[in-house]
Design a protein around this motif. Structure first.
Motif, PDB file in Angstrom:
ATOM      1  N   PHE A 201       0.831  -1.203   0.000  1.00 43.13           N
ATOM      2  CA  PHE A 201       0.000   0.000   0.000  1.00 43.13           C
ATOM      3  C   PHE A 201       0.868   1.255   0.000  1.00 43.13           C
ATOM      4  O   PHE A 201       0.621   2.204  -0.756  1.00 43.13           O
ATOM      5  N   LYS A 202       1.897   1.272   0.834  1.00 44.78           N
ATOM      6  CA  LYS A 202       2.793   2.426   0.885  1.00 44.78           C
ATOM      7  C   LYS A 202       3.536   2.603  -0.428  1.00 44.78           C
ATOM      8  O   LYS A 202       3.727   3.732  -0.903  1.00 44.78           O
ATOM      9  N   LEU A 203       3.960   1.490  -1.027  1.00 39.25           N
ATOM     10  CA  LEU A 203       4.662   1.577  -2.305  1.00 39.25           C
ATOM     11  C   LEU A 203       3.731   2.080  -3.404  1.00 39.25           C
ATOM     12  O   LEU A 203       4.131   2.880  -4.254  1.00 39.25           O
ATOM     13  N   PHE A 204       2.478   1.622  -3.389  1.00 35.17           N
ATOM     14  CA  PHE A 204       1.506   2.074  -4.383  1.00 35.17           C
ATOM     15  C   PHE A 204       1.329   3.584  -4.321  1.00 35.17           C
ATOM     16  O   PHE A 204       1.208   4.249  -5.354  1.00 35.17           O
ATOM     17  N   LEU A 205       1.320   4.134  -3.117  1.00 36.32           N
ATOM     18  CA  LEU A 205       1.079   5.570  -2.955  1.00 36.32           C
ATOM     19  C   LEU A 205       2.285   6.425  -3.323  1.00 36.32           C
ATOM     20  O   LEU A 205       2.111   7.568  -3.768  1.00 36.32           O
ATOM     21  N   SER A 206       3.500   5.886  -3.156  1.00 34.13           N
ATOM     22  CA  SER A 206       4.673   6.757  -3.239  1.00 34.13           C
ATOM     23  C   SER A 206       5.697   6.401  -4.307  1.00 34.13           C
ATOM     24  O   SER A 206       6.518   7.255  -4.660  1.00 34.13           O
ATOM     25  N   ALA A 207       5.692   5.178  -4.823  1.00 33.23           N
ATOM     26  CA  ALA A 207       6.744   4.777  -5.762  1.00 33.23           C
ATOM     27  C   ALA A 207       6.515   5.387  -7.140  1.00 33.23           C
ATOM     28  O   ALA A 207       5.374   5.609  -7.562  1.00 33.23           O
ATOM     29  N   LEU A 212       7.414   0.867  -9.004  1.00 34.82           N
ATOM     30  CA  LEU A 212       6.235   0.004  -9.025  1.00 34.82           C
ATOM     31  C   LEU A 212       6.450  -1.186  -9.945  1.00 34.82           C
ATOM     32  O   LEU A 212       6.093  -2.321  -9.611  1.00 34.82           O
ATOM     33  N   ALA A 213       7.046  -0.954 -11.119  1.00 36.11           N
ATOM     34  CA  ALA A 213       7.316  -2.042 -12.062  1.00 36.11           C
ATOM     35  C   ALA A 213       8.279  -3.058 -11.458  1.00 36.11           C
ATOM     36  O   ALA A 213       8.117  -4.275 -11.636  1.00 36.11           O
ATOM     37  N   ALA A 214       9.294  -2.590 -10.736  1.00 41.50           N
ATOM     38  CA  ALA A 214      10.252  -3.498 -10.111  1.00 41.50           C
ATOM     39  C   ALA A 214       9.580  -4.359  -9.049  1.00 41.50           C
ATOM     40  O   ALA A 214       9.857  -5.564  -8.931  1.00 41.50           O
ATOM     41  N   CYS A 215       8.678  -3.761  -8.277  1.00 40.97           N
ATOM     42  CA  CYS A 215       7.959  -4.516  -7.253  1.00 40.97           C
ATOM     43  C   CYS A 215       7.044  -5.561  -7.890  1.00 40.97           C
ATOM     44  O   CYS A 215       6.944  -6.691  -7.395  1.00 40.97           O
ATOM     45  N   LYS A 216       6.385  -5.196  -8.974  1.00 38.38           N
ATOM     46  CA  LYS A 216       5.527  -6.156  -9.665  1.00 38.38           C
ATOM     47  C   LYS A 216       6.337  -7.342 -10.185  1.00 38.38           C
ATOM     48  O   LYS A 216       5.919  -8.502 -10.075  1.00 38.38           O
ATOM     49  N   ALA A 217       7.507  -7.059 -10.761  1.00 40.32           N
ATOM     50  CA  ALA A 217       8.363  -8.130 -11.268  1.00 40.32           C
ATOM     51  C   ALA A 217       8.840  -9.034 -10.133  1.00 40.32           C
ATOM     52  O   ALA A 217       8.881 -10.264 -10.266  1.00 40.32           O
ATOM     53  N   GLU A 218       9.176  -8.442  -9.018  1.00 39.17           N
ATOM     54  CA  GLU A 218       9.598  -9.220  -7.852  1.00 39.17           C
ATOM     55  C   GLU A 218       8.473 -10.120  -7.359  1.00 39.17           C
ATOM     56  O   GLU A 218       8.695 -11.289  -7.009  1.00 39.17           O
TER      57      GLU A 218
END
Length: 248
Positions: A201-207, A212-218
């Motif tokens: 949630f925090k990443l969605f709001l601030s990245a 965001l793409a890196a987190c999705k790939a991870e």
């Protein structure tokens, strides 16, 4: 005996000398006063006002992040205030996490077109680096967030998202309705203690886009590895069951 009176010329000279001395005395006092006032004025001008000092603190530029995408100027955190300070420069009281969804915009053309939304956050929570920032998100990003929250916080009820549209997804009424429902979704997540504490949630709001793409790939890699592990464990269990217990 009669006192000898000074001549008329001497009296005029003496009077003239007294006038000059008196006039000179007043001029020196005036100069000293002017000098004091001038020094005080310079001292006042040298000290910035409270609003100017606050403006310099609030107006710090946002540091650039390496590896940002071409849309970094839109999706990067736009720091206007420090954490704990509202947009008008006054301190916030209590825990604040306010989110709005605004500025729907059609991106690209043809079959690849979609609507993007600006997600604005204002907060004084210490886990965020800035107190006010904005990112650009699309509907599929909200879907990804809802799925990650369901996996990250098992048992929690994730608020519903607006449904997908088969036709008319670019119509003004539909876009506005979706924008409003997406904002309600974020507000409900923010009011849920466990969901709001999720790193997704925090990443969605601030990245930014790259983050965001890196987190999705991870997450995809992690999900794939987990699926392979479960499949392998299930296969070994099925093989063991097929052999059955040893005969006696």
């Amino acid at each position: 005996a009669q006192r000898k009176q000074p001549s008329r010329g001497f009296r005029r000279q003496s009077q003239g000398t007294q006038c000059v001395l008196s006039s000179h005395g007043r001029s020196a006092a005036q100069l000293r006063s002017d000098h004091s006032l001038h020094s005080a004025a310079n001292s006042v001008r040298a000290q910035p006002s409270r609003s100017q000092r606050r403006g310099r603190r609030v107006g710090r530029s946002t540091p650039s992040l390496a590896g940002s995408s071409p849309r970094a100027s839109e999706t990067m955190m736009d720091s206007q205030t420090a954490v704990g300070v509202g947009p008008d420069g006054t301190p916030m009281s209590g825990a604040v996490l306010q989110m709005t969804v605004s500025d729907p915009k059609k991106e690209s053309e043809g079959i690849n077109s979609y609507i993007s939304y600006k997600v604005n956050t204002q907060t004084n929570l210490p886990e965020f680096q800035y107190g006010q920032f904005s990112v650009i998100r699309r509907y599929s990003d909200f879907v990804w967030l809802a799925e990650r929250l369901a996996r990250d916080v098992p048992g929690a009820i994730v608020p519903p998202l607006p449904e997908k549209a088969v036709v008319g997804r670019f119509g003004a009424d539909f876009v506005e309705s979706r924008r409003r429902l997406l904002q309600i979704f974020l507000a409900r997540v923010g009011q849920h203690d466990e969901l709001a504490a999720s790193r997704f949630f925090k990443l969605f709001l601030s990245a930014d886009d790259a983050g965001l793409a890196a987190c999705k790939a991870e997450c995809r890699a992690s999900d794939k590895a987990e699926a392979a592990r479960l499949s392998s464990a299930g296969g070994r269990g099925a093989a063991g069951g097929a052999r059955g217990p040893p005969g006696g």
